[in-house]
Design a protein around this motif. Structure first.
Motif, PDB file in Angstrom:
ATOM      1  N   ASP A  86     112.155  99.542 -20.226  1.00 25.32           N
ATOM      2  CA  ASP A  86     112.989  98.625 -21.018  1.00 25.32           C
ATOM      3  C   ASP A  86     113.972  99.444 -21.857  1.00 25.32           C
ATOM      4  O   ASP A  86     113.921 100.677 -21.879  1.00 25.32           O
ATOM      5  N   THR A 108     115.691  98.140 -13.782  1.00 27.50           N
ATOM      6  CA  THR A 108     116.183  96.772 -13.637  1.00 27.50           C
ATOM      7  C   THR A 108     117.071  96.690 -12.412  1.00 27.50           C
ATOM      8  O   THR A 108     117.319  97.703 -11.750  1.00 27.50           O
ATOM      9  N   TYR A 109     117.527  95.509 -12.106  1.00 30.68           N
ATOM     10  CA  TYR A 109     118.534  95.311 -11.065  1.00 30.68           C
ATOM     11  C   TYR A 109     119.254  94.012 -11.362  1.00 30.68           C
ATOM     12  O   TYR A 109     119.041  93.406 -12.405  1.00 30.68           O
ATOM     13  N   ASN A 112     121.376  94.267 -14.569  1.00 31.14           N
ATOM     14  CA  ASN A 112     120.538  94.278 -15.778  1.00 31.14           C
ATOM     15  C   ASN A 112     120.092  92.898 -16.243  1.00 31.14           C
ATOM     16  O   ASN A 112     119.811  92.703 -17.420  1.00 31.14           O
ATOM     17  N   ILE A 114     117.340  91.306 -15.171  1.00 29.52           N
ATOM     18  CA  ILE A 114     115.879  91.233 -15.272  1.00 29.52           C
ATOM     19  C   ILE A 114     115.427  92.195 -16.359  1.00 29.52           C
ATOM     20  O   ILE A 114     115.699  93.384 -16.305  1.00 29.52           O
ATOM     21  N   ARG A 115     114.753  91.662 -17.345  1.00 29.21           N
ATOM     22  CA  ARG A 115     114.192  92.445 -18.447  1.00 29.21           C
ATOM     23  C   ARG A 115     112.676  92.501 -18.259  1.00 29.21           C
ATOM     24  O   ARG A 115     112.061  91.525 -17.844  1.00 29.21           O
ATOM     25  N   ILE A 116     112.087  93.616 -18.622  1.00 29.11           N
ATOM     26  CA  ILE A 116     110.641  93.801 -18.468  1.00 29.11           C
ATOM     27  C   ILE A 116     110.034  94.032 -19.853  1.00 29.11           C
ATOM     28  O   ILE A 116     109.815  95.177 -20.262  1.00 29.11           O
ATOM     29  N   ASP A 133     108.192  90.077 -12.128  1.00 35.25           N
ATOM     30  CA  ASP A 133     109.506  90.695 -12.301  1.00 35.25           C
ATOM     31  C   ASP A 133     109.463  92.181 -11.946  1.00 35.25           C
ATOM     32  O   ASP A 133     110.411  92.710 -11.347  1.00 35.25           O
ATOM     33  N   VAL A 137     111.853  93.943  -9.102  1.00 34.47           N
ATOM     34  CA  VAL A 137     112.675  95.141  -9.327  1.00 34.47           C
ATOM     35  C   VAL A 137     112.298  96.221  -8.313  1.00 34.47           C
ATOM     36  O   VAL A 137     113.171  96.851  -7.707  1.00 34.47           O
TER      37      VAL A 137
END
Length: 144
Positions: A86, A108-109, A112, A114-116, A133, A137
């Motif tokens: 993150d 991410t992909y 950006n 998708i946040r984890i 998620d 990724v």
């Protein structure tokens, strides 16, 4: 023997997120890359969060014993790519290892989107969303 590029995935404790990313990346690209995970402040006991372990098991990924390890100068210097799970982790790695910034990337992909987040204190359904998620990724990440 040819050098396999080394990829390290880093989260805070090397307990919930990065071990899952490590195992899933090994599943997808383990023949071409050496994959490890580490934490900024790892949990000092063997294993990973039980919910992470169960997610891997349910999805037929490797669930062998995980030993949390601390990101250090040796790990980062020997890695070809370091994925910060993150933005906070990215910032902390870049602060501590400014000479390694060129190899540190956000995990991410989709531009950006998708946040984890750290799911350690999340309820089970939100925890599972984070695991899903991570899996997305890993399936889409481009290491070339």
């Amino acid at each position: 023997m040819l050098h396999k590029p080394k990829v390290c995935v880093v989260c805070f404790a090397n307990y919930c997120r990065s071990p899952v990313a490590e195992r899933i990346l090994k599943h997808y690209i383990g023949n071409d890359f050496e994959i490890i995970s580490a934490g900024l402040n790892p949990i000092p006991r063997s294993g990973m969060d039980l919910r992470s372990h169960e997610f891997l098991l349910r999805n037929n990924y490797d669930v062998s014993i995980h030993q949390p390890k601390k990101l250090d100068a040796k790990i980062i210097s020997s890695s070809d790519i370091v994925f910060a799970i993150d933005a906070f982790i990215l910032m902390k790695i870049n602060e501590k290892y400014p000479n390694q910034r060129n190899k540190v990337k956000l995990f991410t992909y989709q531009n950006n989107k998708i946040r984890i987040p750290d799911p350690f204190r999340f309820k089970d359904n939100e925890y599972q969303r984070v695991m899903n998620d991570i899996q997305k990724v890993c399936a889409e990440i481009n290491l070339i």
